[in-house]
Structures are given as structure tokens and as C-alpha cells.
Design a protein around this motif. Structure first.
Motif, PDB file in Angstrom:
ATOM      1  N   UNK A 231       0.856  -1.191   0.000  1.00  0.00           N
ATOM      2  CA  UNK A 231       0.000   0.000   0.000  1.00  0.00           C
ATOM      3  C   UNK A 231       0.887   1.233   0.000  1.00  0.00           C
ATOM      4  N   UNK A 232       0.508   2.204  -0.816  1.00  0.00           N
ATOM      5  CA  UNK A 232       1.288   3.447  -0.876  1.00  0.00           C
ATOM      6  C   UNK A 232       0.307   4.603  -0.825  1.00  0.00           C
ATOM      7  N   UNK A 233       0.094   5.261  -1.924  1.00  0.00           N
ATOM      8  CA  UNK A 233      -0.840   6.377  -1.926  1.00  0.00           C
ATOM      9  C   UNK A 233      -2.282   5.906  -1.870  1.00  0.00           C
ATOM     10  N   UNK A 234      -3.100   6.680  -1.177  1.00  0.00           N
ATOM     11  CA  UNK A 234      -4.521   6.348  -1.068  1.00  0.00           C
ATOM     12  C   UNK A 234      -5.371   7.607  -1.191  1.00  0.00           C
ATOM     13  N   UNK A 235      -6.527   7.445  -1.777  1.00  0.00           N
ATOM     14  CA  UNK A 235      -7.515   8.519  -1.719  1.00  0.00           C
ATOM     15  C   UNK A 235      -8.110   8.537  -0.316  1.00  0.00           C
ATOM     16  N   UNK A 236      -8.753   9.629   0.034  1.00  0.00           N
ATOM     17  CA  UNK A 236      -9.394   9.706   1.350  1.00  0.00           C
ATOM     18  C   UNK A 236     -10.450   8.606   1.491  1.00  0.00           C
ATOM     19  N   UNK A 237     -11.177   8.331   0.419  1.00  0.00           N
ATOM     20  CA  UNK A 237     -12.215   7.301   0.456  1.00  0.00           C
ATOM     21  C   UNK A 237     -11.612   5.920   0.697  1.00  0.00           C
ATOM     22  N   UNK A 238     -10.539   5.604  -0.019  1.00  0.00           N
ATOM     23  CA  UNK A 238      -9.889   4.296   0.158  1.00  0.00           C
ATOM     24  C   UNK A 238      -9.270   4.182   1.542  1.00  0.00           C
ATOM     25  N   UNK A 239      -8.657   5.261   2.008  1.00  0.00           N
ATOM     26  CA  UNK A 239      -8.056   5.257   3.333  1.00  0.00           C
ATOM     27  C   UNK A 239      -9.099   4.951   4.404  1.00  0.00           C
ATOM     28  N   UNK A 240     -10.244   5.566   4.271  1.00  0.00           N
ATOM     29  CA  UNK A 240     -11.331   5.315   5.227  1.00  0.00           C
ATOM     30  C   UNK A 240     -11.809   3.862   5.126  1.00  0.00           C
ATOM     31  N   UNK A 241     -11.932   3.356   3.907  1.00  0.00           N
ATOM     32  CA  UNK A 241     -12.427   1.992   3.700  1.00  0.00           C
ATOM     33  C   UNK A 241     -11.513   0.943   4.324  1.00  0.00           C
ATOM     34  N   UNK A 242     -10.207   1.198   4.348  1.00  0.00           N
ATOM     35  CA  UNK A 242      -9.274   0.223   4.919  1.00  0.00           C
ATOM     36  C   UNK A 242      -8.978   0.491   6.384  1.00  0.00           C
ATOM     37  N   UNK A 243      -9.647   1.490   6.963  1.00  0.00           N
ATOM     38  CA  UNK A 243      -9.468   1.785   8.379  1.00  0.00           C
ATOM     39  C   UNK A 243      -8.214   2.582   8.686  1.00  0.00           C
ATOM     40  N   UNK A 244      -7.719   3.320   7.687  1.00  0.00           N
ATOM     41  CA  UNK A 244      -6.534   4.149   7.892  1.00  0.00           C
ATOM     42  C   UNK A 244      -6.820   5.337   8.798  1.00  0.00           C
ATOM     43  N   UNK A 245      -5.765   5.860   9.395  1.00  0.00           N
ATOM     44  CA  UNK A 245      -5.892   7.032  10.275  1.00  0.00           C
ATOM     45  C   UNK A 245      -6.354   8.247   9.473  1.00  0.00           C
ATOM     46  N   UNK A 246      -7.080   9.130  10.128  1.00  0.00           N
ATOM     47  CA  UNK A 246      -7.588  10.339   9.473  1.00  0.00           C
ATOM     48  C   UNK A 246      -6.448  11.153   8.858  1.00  0.00           C
ATOM     49  N   UNK A 247      -5.336  11.247   9.580  1.00  0.00           N
ATOM     50  CA  UNK A 247      -4.205  12.043   9.109  1.00  0.00           C
ATOM     51  C   UNK A 247      -3.126  11.173   8.458  1.00  0.00           C
ATOM     52  N   UNK A 248      -3.502  10.047   7.884  1.00  0.00           N
ATOM     53  CA  UNK A 248      -2.566   9.089   7.299  1.00  0.00           C
ATOM     54  C   UNK A 248      -1.673   9.729   6.249  1.00  0.00           C
ATOM     55  N   UNK A 249      -0.380   9.418   6.312  1.00  0.00           N
ATOM     56  CA  UNK A 249       0.572   9.905   5.311  1.00  0.00           C
ATOM     57  C   UNK A 249       0.365   9.201   3.964  1.00  0.00           C
ATOM     58  N   UNK A 250      -0.381   8.088   3.956  1.00  0.00           N
ATOM     59  CA  UNK A 250      -0.727   7.445   2.691  1.00  0.00           C
ATOM     60  C   UNK A 250      -1.478   8.435   1.794  1.00  0.00           C
ATOM     61  N   UNK A 251      -2.313   9.274   2.381  1.00  0.00           N
ATOM     62  CA  UNK A 251      -3.097  10.231   1.600  1.00  0.00           C
ATOM     63  C   UNK A 251      -2.222  11.302   0.963  1.00  0.00           C
TER      64      UNK A 251
END
Length: 82
Positions: free
Chosen positions: A20-40
């Protein structure tokens, strides 16, 4: 060195795949990523090692490159610090 170069270096040196690397806000939310995730920001990546015995060495190298590291069990999360 750019973040992408750091991730590539770690992956090649320690035989790790990026799951996993870059994520959209929607994808980040779907996978349970942190709100302030650096993936975004495309500044966070998850690495899965072919050989678990290389994990400590990968973590040490990532920290030496100035990355923040979190061992999440099944993968190692690396990111540029804020």
C-alpha cells in the motif's frame, strides 16, 4: 533522497513488496486508515518482507534514512515524518 527512492531502496535491499502506498481519502477510510494518514499524501507506504528475519534490518535502515517506522506485524509501515 525522495520518499519514493527510499521505499525502492528498502524494497530492493531487503526483498520487500509495497502492499500500500498512496490512497484517496475514500480508500483510506475503507481500509481503516488514520484520518491524518501519510498514505493520503503519498508519503506513507506498507512493506511486506519475503523473509521475516530481515525485518529488524529493514527497520534500522528506514530509520537511518530519516523515516518514521511502525511494525504492524504483517507489514512494516514507513513514512516521512511530519
Amino acid at each position: 533522497m525522495r520518499f519514493a527512492d527510499k521505499v525502492e531502496f528498502l524494497g530492493r535491499r531487503w526483498q520487500a513488496s509495497c502492499s500500500s502506498w498512496g490512497r484517496t481519502a475514500k480508500r483510506n477510510e475503507a481500509v481503516g486508515g488514520a484520518f491524518n494518514s501519510r498514505h493520503k499524501d503519498w508519503l506513507g507506504a506498507d512493506l511486506v518482507l519475503d523473509a521475516e528475519e530481515n525485518k529488524a534490518a529493514l527497520i534500522n535502515d528506514a530509520r537511518a534514512l530519516g523515516l518514521w517506522v511502525l511494525d504492524e506485524g504483517d507489514h512494516v509501515h514507513v513514512q516521512e515524518p511530519r
